[in-house]
Design a protein around this motif. Structure first.
Motif, mmCIF file in Angstrom:
data_model
loop_
_atom_site.group_PDB
_atom_site.id
_atom_site.type_symbol
_atom_site.label_atom_id
_atom_site.label_comp_id
_atom_site.label_asym_id
_atom_site.label_seq_id
_atom_site.Cartn_x
_atom_site.Cartn_y
_atom_site.Cartn_z
ATOM 1 N N ALA A 69 17.257 1.780 6.193
ATOM 2 C CA ALA A 69 16.929 0.830 7.266
ATOM 3 C C ALA A 69 15.425 0.590 7.321
ATOM 4 C CB ALA A 69 17.440 1.373 8.602
ATOM 5 N N VAL A 70 14.648 1.674 7.144
ATOM 6 C CA VAL A 70 13.185 1.536 7.167
ATOM 7 C C VAL A 70 12.735 0.690 5.970
ATOM 8 C CG1 VAL A 70 11.004 2.803 6.918
ATOM 9 C CG2 VAL A 70 12.775 3.650 8.469
ATOM 10 N N HIS A 71 13.343 0.956 4.813
ATOM 11 C CA HIS A 71 13.018 0.164 3.620
ATOM 12 C C HIS A 71 13.280 -1.325 3.873
ATOM 13 C CE1 HIS A 71 14.438 -1.988 -0.006
ATOM 14 N NE2 HIS A 71 13.338 -1.474 -0.544
ATOM 15 N N ASP A 72 14.461 -1.638 4.426
ATOM 16 C CA ASP A 72 14.825 -3.044 4.639
ATOM 17 C C ASP A 72 13.885 -3.719 5.632
ATOM 18 O OD1 ASP A 72 16.824 -2.475 2.913
ATOM 19 O OD2 ASP A 72 18.445 -2.456 4.413
ATOM 20 N N GLU A 73 13.522 -2.987 6.680
ATOM 21 C CA GLU A 73 12.635 -3.535 7.709
ATOM 22 C C GLU A 73 11.249 -3.845 7.123
ATOM 23 O OE1 GLU A 73 12.029 -4.211 10.933
ATOM 24 O OE2 GLU A 73 9.907 -3.636 11.196
ATOM 25 N N LEU A 74 10.717 -2.891 6.330
ATOM 26 C CA LEU A 74 9.385 -3.096 5.743
ATOM 27 C C LEU A 74 9.426 -4.208 4.698
ATOM 28 C CD1 LEU A 74 8.215 0.616 5.384
ATOM 29 C CD2 LEU A 74 7.281 -1.100 6.933
ATOM 30 N N LYS A 75 10.528 -4.246 3.952
ATOM 31 C CA LYS A 75 10.690 -5.272 2.916
ATOM 32 C C LYS A 75 10.722 -6.660 3.570
ATOM 33 C CE LYS A 75 11.861 -6.367 -1.367
ATOM 34 N NZ LYS A 75 11.123 -6.015 -2.551
ATOM 35 N N ALA A 76 11.444 -6.757 4.699
ATOM 36 C CA ALA A 76 11.529 -8.035 5.410
ATOM 37 C C ALA A 76 10.155 -8.447 5.926
ATOM 38 C CB ALA A 76 12.518 -7.923 6.575
ATOM 39 N N ARG A 77 9.385 -7.449 6.393
ATOM 40 C CA ARG A 77 8.035 -7.782 6.874
ATOM 41 C C ARG A 77 7.144 -8.212 5.722
ATOM 42 N NH1 ARG A 77 6.027 -3.108 10.657
ATOM 43 N NH2 ARG A 77 4.051 -3.950 9.947
ATOM 44 N N ALA A 78 7.344 -7.591 4.543
ATOM 45 C CA ALA A 78 6.543 -7.965 3.367
ATOM 46 C C ALA A 78 6.797 -9.435 2.998
ATOM 47 C CB ALA A 78 6.876 -7.052 2.192
ATOM 48 N N GLU A 79 8.055 -9.867 3.136
ATOM 49 C CA GLU A 79 8.406 -11.253 2.781
ATOM 50 C C GLU A 79 7.558 -12.254 3.575
ATOM 51 O OE1 GLU A 79 11.532 -11.995 0.765
ATOM 52 O OE2 GLU A 79 11.061 -9.923 0.234
ATOM 53 N N GLY A 107 -1.969 -7.544 2.515
ATOM 54 C CA GLY A 107 -1.013 -6.975 3.456
ATOM 55 C C GLY A 107 0.375 -6.938 2.857
ATOM 56 N N LYS A 108 0.745 -7.985 2.123
ATOM 57 C CA LYS A 108 2.065 -8.062 1.502
ATOM 58 C C LYS A 108 2.233 -6.951 0.461
ATOM 59 C CE LYS A 108 4.896 -11.458 -0.980
ATOM 60 N NZ LYS A 108 5.734 -12.062 0.060
ATOM 61 N N ALA A 109 1.211 -6.787 -0.379
ATOM 62 C CA ALA A 109 1.289 -5.773 -1.433
ATOM 63 C C ALA A 109 1.438 -4.380 -0.838
ATOM 64 C CB ALA A 109 0.046 -5.848 -2.319
ATOM 65 N N VAL A 110 0.685 -4.111 0.235
ATOM 66 C CA VAL A 110 0.756 -2.794 0.868
ATOM 67 C C VAL A 110 2.149 -2.575 1.460
ATOM 68 C CG1 VAL A 110 -0.099 -1.391 2.794
ATOM 69 C CG2 VAL A 110 -1.715 -2.590 1.308
ATOM 70 N N LEU A 111 2.674 -3.591 2.139
ATOM 71 C CA LEU A 111 4.010 -3.458 2.741
ATOM 72 C C LEU A 111 5.088 -3.265 1.673
ATOM 73 C CD1 LEU A 111 3.851 -6.080 5.624
ATOM 74 C CD2 LEU A 111 4.308 -3.642 5.881
ATOM 75 N N GLU A 112 4.964 -3.982 0.559
ATOM 76 C CA GLU A 112 5.953 -3.838 -0.517
ATOM 77 C C GLU A 112 5.953 -2.415 -1.065
ATOM 78 O OE1 GLU A 112 4.802 -6.963 -3.182
ATOM 79 O OE2 GLU A 112 6.297 -8.355 -2.363
ATOM 80 N N GLY A 171 -9.439 9.645 -4.075
ATOM 81 C CA GLY A 171 -9.630 8.205 -4.273
ATOM 82 C C GLY A 171 -8.504 7.355 -3.713
ATOM 83 N N TYR A 172 -8.046 6.415 -4.518
ATOM 84 C CA TYR A 172 -7.018 5.467 -4.091
ATOM 85 C C TYR A 172 -5.747 6.180 -3.635
ATOM 86 C CZ TYR A 172 -3.326 2.044 -4.391
ATOM 87 O OH TYR A 172 -2.244 1.275 -4.091
ATOM 88 N N MET A 173 -5.356 7.223 -4.388
ATOM 89 C CA MET A 173 -4.139 7.974 -4.047
ATOM 90 C C MET A 173 -4.250 8.607 -2.672
ATOM 91 S SD MET A 173 -2.467 7.404 -6.599
ATOM 92 C CE MET A 173 -2.722 6.987 -8.288
ATOM 93 N N ALA A 174 -5.432 9.146 -2.376
ATOM 94 C CA ALA A 174 -5.643 9.814 -1.089
ATOM 95 C C ALA A 174 -5.421 8.820 0.048
ATOM 96 C CB ALA A 174 -7.042 10.401 -1.029
ATOM 97 N N GLU A 175 -5.838 7.575 -0.163
ATOM 98 C CA GLU A 175 -5.637 6.574 0.886
ATOM 99 C C GLU A 175 -4.156 6.286 1.090
ATOM 100 O OE1 GLU A 175 -8.065 3.244 -0.141
ATOM 101 O OE2 GLU A 175 -9.776 4.584 -0.329
ATOM 102 N N ARG A 176 -3.377 6.328 0.000
ATOM 103 C CA ARG A 176 -1.942 6.052 0.116
ATOM 104 C C ARG A 176 -1.207 7.169 0.859
ATOM 105 N NH1 ARG A 176 -3.837 2.078 -1.178
ATOM 106 N NH2 ARG A 176 -3.497 1.836 1.016
ATOM 107 N N ALA A 177 -1.841 8.354 0.973
ATOM 108 C CA ALA A 177 -1.219 9.461 1.701
ATOM 109 C C ALA A 177 -0.876 9.012 3.125
ATOM 110 C CB ALA A 177 -2.153 10.664 1.728
#
Lengths: 92, 561
Positions: B53-63, B69-74, B119-125
């Motif tokens: 459900a969380v995946h679908d909600e975030l995916k819908a927001r990415a659309e 913002g889109k890339a991060v949400l995806e 670096g970049y990975m730490a931000e994705r945490a």
């Protein structure tokens, strides 16, 4: 087991957007695909459809990785995924 | 009718229904086990369903999102059903741990692994922790953390907003911002002004209002009223009409008697600068270059920097662009430049001071600026942030000269710089007052803290006096060196009049505020502005300074500012 070798083409490596695009594609091919850095033992191979695994793999541009899959359609799946890795997904 | 007084930080009168920002998700208790009747299989299935459900909600927001913002949400959506995360949780469930606790721990270990990669990975945490909180919320059946999604526009009420929240704020859906905490210089205030949304901060008690309550928000007066009356409904309608008039600046900042006060824009990059030029800004009074550096774990190359700077210069051919060199530290840490372990970062190695500990970065930035200036038509001025002494000003000026930059200046944010403006201005060509930090340092009050909101306003007579002293220092120096203001103070139309009266030459602000400031400035003569400045300086408190000045500016009430 069918396997392929691919060189990472994306400028930012297998991070961020390229990792997301690749993980999504790997999850859609219908067979389980693993990814490992070339030279690493097969036992250490990670799930190619897991974006978090891809990120911890830390493959940079120019690094060589090994993709492996088994079952129906494994060869076609691997071919399409190799093509994706060898495209610069950061472009455009 | 229930009223909640607060501090108005962005004008506008609006009526709407509220939505509360959900409270952060609490940690499931350590050691929480599966309850008696739940099997491990059922718990795993429930977790999978929640993750889906969380995946679908975030995916819908990415659309519906675009750009970064889109890339991060995806990417975040993919994390929600990631095998690494779910298998980790599944193992814990098989050993008897509850689903909530299992995903909590699995998320923590993945986040830690990413954090350790740096670096970049730490931000994705942070994204992993966000996904984890969303899955727990879904399992509990409570609203997901973050800005609520809604089909209809609403007034967002929160304890306070973090920079990360404001990045996902959709100005089409949010009518106004109201926070129980936060101060006039908080991120909520800054984002509200840049989006042109009415906002009130430090309105204690609003976080207890129920979702769907209809309220009237007055972003100038700083108040929220439940069950709006007819007068408030009329005021909101009048604002809707005025707002369109207040959206257009004719590109000519002046008092009623023709004393010119160029109104400039604060920008963070090329896109921003193009938008500001479109709103007729007369130049750029503050180009915050750290936006080119943030989210980087290594220093960008000279060529890369030059391209970023040129994109701003190119938006203002023939006009002034004042660039501030890298202002890292305190609330803007940079891994390659600042020390995150300082006990008191606001008083630490930040701004110009990073050159003491990491020499070379500033020198290369100056080279990049000179390179970008060479083939641009903008009139480029360069200033250093956090200058405290004339000696520092002299050193910065010599670095600029070495790089081939002809017009060096300083930011006046540290009270010592205002007090010694005369000797500082002997070393450089101009000064620009950063009122946000100047207020925080003069009042010794952290700008993010709600309980200190009343101390933390540039209406404090002490702060106004420091502005006046800087202008006097320039006059004493004898070469008419310009003194501008580039803090949030310049965006307050009443304060803009006072600053003009104090002798400030230019005002720089978020481009959205240009039209309102210009409209009010046009209603007073320079002599009247000087009178109002005297009045504000003589006030015993910030509240009275503001009230006394506002009373003498009828245009404010007429325009709803």
């Amino acid at each position: 087991m069918p396997e392929r070798i691919a060189t990472i083409a994306s400028r930012s490596g297998l991070h961020a957007r390229p990792a997301a695009l690749f993980a999504e594609a790997a999850g859609d091919v219908g067979v389980e695909v693993t990814i490992a850095m070339q030279g690493d033992p097969e036992d250490d191979a990670l799930d190619a459809s897991s974006i978090l695994s891809l990120m911890t793999l830390g493959a940079a541009k120019g690094d060589v990785v090994v993709l492996r899959a088994e079952g129906d359609g494994a060869d076609a799946a691997l071919d399409s995924l190799v093509k994706l890795l060898e495209t610069d997904l950061d472009a455009g | 009718m229930q009223n909640f007084p607060g501090v108005g930080v962005s004008p506008g009168r609006i009526i709407g229904t509220i939505k509360q920002m959900p409270k952060p998700i609490s940690e499931p208790p350590a050691g929480e086990q599966l309850s008696g009747e739940t099997s491990a299989e059922e718990a795993t299935a429930a977790l999978k369903a929640a993750a889906g459900a969380v995946h679908d909600e975030l995916k819908a927001r990415a659309e519906s999102a675009s750009g970064d913002g889109k890339a991060v949400l995806e990417a975040t959506a993919l994390m929600a059903k990631d095998t690494m995360l779910l298998k980790g949780a599944g193992k814990l469930i098989a050993r008897g741990t509850s689903a909530q606790r299992a995903i909590w721990e699995a998320g923590a270990s993945v986040a830690e692994m990413l954090h350790n990669l740096g670096g970049y990975m730490a931000e994705r945490a942070t994204d992993v922790l966000d996904v984890r909180a969303r899955i727990v919320a879904e399992l509990r059946g409570v609203p997901a953390p973050g800005i609520p999604s809604s089909g209809t526009p609403f007034i967002l009420v929160a304890e306070d907003l973090a920079p990360a929240d404001t990045a996902t704020l959709d100005p089409e859906k949010v009518l106004a911002l109201v926070t129980a905490g936060g101060g006039p210089q908080s991120h909520t205030a800054i984002i509200a002004r840049s989006l042109g949304l009415p906002a009130v901060v430090a309105a204690a008690g609003v976080d207890a209002l129920a979702d769907g309550t209809e309220v009237f928000v007055d972003g100038a007066a700083g108040s929220i009223s439940v069950d709006p009356d007819d007068a408030q409904r009329a005021a909101a309608e009048a604002w809707a009409t005025n707002a369109s008039l207040l959206a257009v600046f004719d590109g000519n900042g002046t008092t009623a008697d023709g004393h010119l006060v160029p109104l400039l824009a604060n920008v963070g990059g090329g896109k921003n600068a193009v938008a500001a030029a479109g709103l007729n800004a007369q130049g750029v009074g503050l180009f915050r270059t750290e936006f080119c550096f943030l989210e980087r774990d290594t220093e960008p190359s000279v060529e890369e920097q030059a391209a970023a700077y040129k994109s701003v210069f190119d938006a203002f051919p023939g006009k002034k662009v004042v660039l501030r060199t890298l202002d890292a530290g305190a609330d803007k840490p940079l891994p390659f430049l600042t020390d995150a372990t300082e006990p008191n970062p606001a008083l630490g190695v930040r701004g110009y001071r990073t050159d003491f500990t990491t020499p070379g970065v500033l020198e290369r930035q100056l080279q990049a600026i000179a390179l970008a200036e060479k083939d641009s038509e903008a009139d480029v001025w360069v200033m250093a942030p956090m200058i405290s002494t004339a000696e520092e000003a002299a050193h910065f000026a010599s670095m600029c000269t070495a790089a081939g930059i002809t017009n060096p200046g300083v930011m006046v944010e540290v009270p010592s710089a205002a007090l010694t403006a005369e000797s500082i201005l002997r070393e450089v060509g101009f000064a620009s007052l950063g009122t946000n930090d100047l207020t925080q340092y003069a009042m010794a009050a952290d700008r993010q803290l709600g309980p200190l909101a009343n101390l933390n306003t540039p209406w404090q007579p002490a702060v106004l006096r420091l502005v006046g002293l800087t202008v006097e220092g320039s006059r004493a120096e004898g070469h008419n060196k310009p003194v501008g203001v580039c803090g949030e103070a310049a965006a307050d139309p009443a304060l803009a009049v006072v600053l003009t009266g104090l002798g400030v030459n230019t005002l720089s602000m978020t481009a959205r505020s240009l039209a309102a400031v210009a409209a009010v400035l046009k209603t007073v003569t320079l002599a009247e502005a000087q009178q109002l400045a005297k009045l504000a300086l003589s006030a015993p408190s910030a509240t009275e300074a503001k009230a006394w000045v506002r009373e003498k500016l009828p245009a404010l009430e007429e325009l709803g500012l």
